[in-house]
Design a protein around this motif. Structure first.
Motif, PDB file in Angstrom:
ATOM      1  N   THR A  49     -25.351   6.956  10.201  1.00 14.62           N
ATOM      2  CA  THR A  49     -26.123   5.845   9.633  1.00 14.62           C
ATOM      3  C   THR A  49     -26.184   4.673  10.597  1.00 14.62           C
ATOM      4  OG1 THR A  49     -24.122   5.058   8.516  1.00 14.62           O
ATOM      5  CG2 THR A  49     -25.647   6.409   7.205  1.00 14.62           C
ATOM      6  N   MET A  50     -25.820   4.909  11.868  1.00 17.39           N
ATOM      7  CA  MET A  50     -25.875   3.850  12.866  1.00 17.39           C
ATOM      8  C   MET A  50     -26.574   4.375  14.122  1.00 17.39           C
ATOM      9  SD  MET A  50     -22.084   2.087  12.480  1.00 17.39           S
ATOM     10  CE  MET A  50     -22.528   0.626  13.448  1.00 17.39           C
ATOM     11  N   GLY A  98     -21.731   7.883  12.481  1.00 19.31           N
ATOM     12  CA  GLY A  98     -21.394   7.333  11.174  1.00 19.31           C
ATOM     13  C   GLY A  98     -20.830   5.935  11.257  1.00 19.31           C
ATOM     14  N   ASN A  99     -20.813   5.287  10.097  1.00 17.69           N
ATOM     15  CA  ASN A  99     -20.218   3.955   9.959  1.00 17.69           C
ATOM     16  C   ASN A  99     -18.710   4.153   9.766  1.00 17.69           C
ATOM     17  OD1 ASN A  99     -19.805   1.263   9.539  1.00 17.69           O
ATOM     18  ND2 ASN A  99     -20.917   1.145   7.614  1.00 17.69           N
ATOM     19  N   ASN A 100     -18.061   4.642  10.808  1.00 14.10           N
ATOM     20  CA  ASN A 100     -16.726   5.228  10.731  1.00 14.10           C
ATOM     21  C   ASN A 100     -15.635   4.165  10.617  1.00 14.10           C
ATOM     22  OD1 ASN A 100     -18.106   7.625  11.148  1.00 14.10           O
ATOM     23  ND2 ASN A 100     -17.784   7.596  13.354  1.00 14.10           N
ATOM     24  N   PRO A 101     -14.985   4.056   9.445  1.00 15.72           N
ATOM     25  CA  PRO A 101     -14.051   2.965   9.199  1.00 15.72           C
ATOM     26  C   PRO A 101     -12.673   3.212   9.805  1.00 15.72           C
ATOM     27  CG  PRO A 101     -14.097   4.391   7.306  1.00 15.72           C
ATOM     28  CD  PRO A 101     -15.112   4.942   8.271  1.00 15.72           C
ATOM     29  N   ILE A 102     -11.932   2.142   9.969  1.00 14.59           N
ATOM     30  CA  ILE A 102     -10.524   2.223  10.332  1.00 14.59           C
ATOM     31  C   ILE A 102      -9.731   1.348   9.367  1.00 14.59           C
ATOM     32  CG2 ILE A 102     -10.966   2.687  12.770  1.00 14.59           C
ATOM     33  CD1 ILE A 102     -10.240  -0.247  13.349  1.00 14.59           C
ATOM     34  N   ALA A 103      -8.496   1.760   9.089  1.00  8.09           N
ATOM     35  CA  ALA A 103      -7.644   0.980   8.196  1.00  8.09           C
ATOM     36  C   ALA A 103      -6.212   1.002   8.695  1.00  8.09           C
ATOM     37  CB  ALA A 103      -7.697   1.531   6.780  1.00  8.09           C
ATOM     38  N   ALA A 107     -26.028  -2.754  10.876  1.00  4.99           N
ATOM     39  CA  ALA A 107     -25.922  -3.593  12.077  1.00  4.99           C
ATOM     40  C   ALA A 107     -24.469  -3.595  12.541  1.00  4.99           C
ATOM     41  CB  ALA A 107     -26.382  -5.014  11.760  1.00  4.99           C
ATOM     42  N   PRO A 108     -24.192  -3.197  13.773  1.00  5.80           N
ATOM     43  CA  PRO A 108     -22.802  -3.027  14.205  1.00  5.80           C
ATOM     44  C   PRO A 108     -22.049  -4.337  14.339  1.00  5.80           C
ATOM     45  CG  PRO A 108     -24.297  -2.780  16.066  1.00  5.80           C
ATOM     46  CD  PRO A 108     -25.157  -2.872  14.829  1.00  5.80           C
ATOM     47  N   ILE A 109     -20.765  -4.305  14.007  1.00  6.69           N
ATOM     48  CA  ILE A 109     -19.917  -5.463  14.260  1.00  6.69           C
ATOM     49  C   ILE A 109     -19.760  -5.635  15.766  1.00  6.69           C
ATOM     50  CG2 ILE A 109     -18.627  -5.297  12.090  1.00  6.69           C
ATOM     51  CD1 ILE A 109     -16.376  -3.915  13.693  1.00  6.69           C
ATOM     52  N   GLY A 110     -19.879  -6.852  16.238  1.00  2.16           N
ATOM     53  CA  GLY A 110     -19.652  -7.093  17.657  1.00  2.16           C
ATOM     54  C   GLY A 110     -20.636  -6.409  18.571  1.00  2.16           C
TER      55      GLY A 110
END
Length: 350
Positions: free
Chosen positions: A149-150, A161-166, A227-230
């Motif tokens: 999606t990016m 993908g809008n691949n998250p980290i935690a 829209a990507p962070i940074g």
């Protein structure tokens, strides 16, 4: 954030409702408990996009077998500090939790451990898995890849993908430090909620299929992108996550995730746990973490700012409110849940 009425549902009511509904989809009581804990915690923390909002989607996937309600989740390769788990297309909530449990056990002996889950499905909120490590005096990390999606930076084709980290890091007097973030300005499910409500999304969240900024959630859904962070940094992080999950696991990566059948369309996750006691006395670490958090919160504020908060603090406040007053659910989500319950013959409605 969302312009819709909410209603509070007692935690125990929501938990029982969800567990029953998942069992009616063919899940075992053990697996239903695992998935329920993930969904309820997400909504208790105010992460609406990754809680019961997704249950209608999961219901369809469980009914069709896209999510396997009776998976054989198994270890296929391991060392003293690593484990590779085959999820058998289980809900990622289940396959991920079972992998993280194995990672925590290995970290007790090795000091730190890493686990990868292959052939899985969407796993809900990443923070849930990172937080699993905290009661064991460990720092937890979780990440996953997802359907594309990016765009590549400057591109106009969905490629990652809008691949998250935690991360979840224990403290002493302070609540654990919890960072859970997507690689775009908003999780995709948050945009989907705005679309469901017929509302515009905030500026800066999304691009249309020409690569131009948009506030229309439908334009995002029509092969637009988050829209990507940074800027390029967000895309770079998304690609790294995809490499360490999809590529390394043997499951899907980049454009194939969720778009083709079999292994090449499967989602994969990566989990880590670090035993604090392997590096210093646990109480010493927790005291130092308290001091670090207090320095952030007590630092000088910019004009007009009333309070400084650290990662996860607002979610802890929402969690405490949910425990005391019930989980705040959007009325449209409650309506969707009741529709699923009616379709599955569940006797209870929220």
């Amino acid at each position: 954030m969302y312009d819709a009425n909410k209603r509070r549902v007692p935690v125990e009511v929501l938990t029982a409702f969800t567990r029953d509904l998942l069992e009616r989809h063919g899940m075992s009581p053990e697996h239903a408990d695992i998935m329920t804990a993930n969904l309820v915690e997400a909504d208790m923390r105010g992460v609406t996009s990754h809680g019961h909002w997704l249950l209608q989607r999961y219901s369809g996937q469980l009914d069709t077998g896209e999510m396997n309600p009776q998976p054989n989740v198994r270890v296929v390769r391991e060392t003293a500090a690593t484990v590779l788990v085959d999820g058998d297309f289980a809900p990622g909530h289940v396959a991920g939790a079972l992998t993280m449990r194995a990672v925590i056990e290995k970290a007790r002996e090795a000091g730190t451990a890493t686990g990868i889950t292959r052939r899985s499905r969407h796993f809900g909120a990443a923070a849930h898995f990172a937080l699993m490590a905290v009661p064991h005096d460990m720092a937890g990390y979780a990440t996953t890849n997802a359907g594309p999606t990016m765009f590549a930076f400057g591109g106009r084709e969905r490629v990652v993908g809008n691949n998250p980290i935690a991360y979840a890091i224990p403290a002493g007097r302070e609540r654990p430090l919890v960072l859970d973030m997507a690689m775009s300005m908003s999780a995709n499910s948050r945009i989907a909620i705005f679309e469901r409500l017929g509302q515009q999304i905030p500026e800066g969240w999304a691009l249309d299929n020409r690569g131009l900024p948009t506030t229309d959630p439908i334009a995002f859904a029509d092969n637009g992108a988050g829209a990507p962070i940074g800027g390029p940094k967000g895309i770079g992080l998304a690609q790294v996550v995809d490499a360490m999950t999809g590529v390394l696991s043997g499951s899907g990566f980049s454009r194939s995730v969720g778009r083709v059948e079999g292994d090449e369309g499967a989602i994969s996750h990566l989990f880590q746990a670090t035993d604090i006691g392997a590096f210093m006395p646990v109480e010493t670490f927790k005291s130092r973490m308290d001091a670090q958090i207090e320095q952030f919160k007590g630092s000088a504020r910019a004009d007009g700012v009333e309070e400084l908060v650290v990662a996860g603090e607002l979610e802890w406040r929402t969690y405490d409110e949910a425990q005391a007053e019930g989980v705040a659910l959007l009325e449209p989500i409650i309506a969707d849940l009741n529709a699923v319950a009616a379709r599955k013959g569940a006797p209870t409605r929220l």
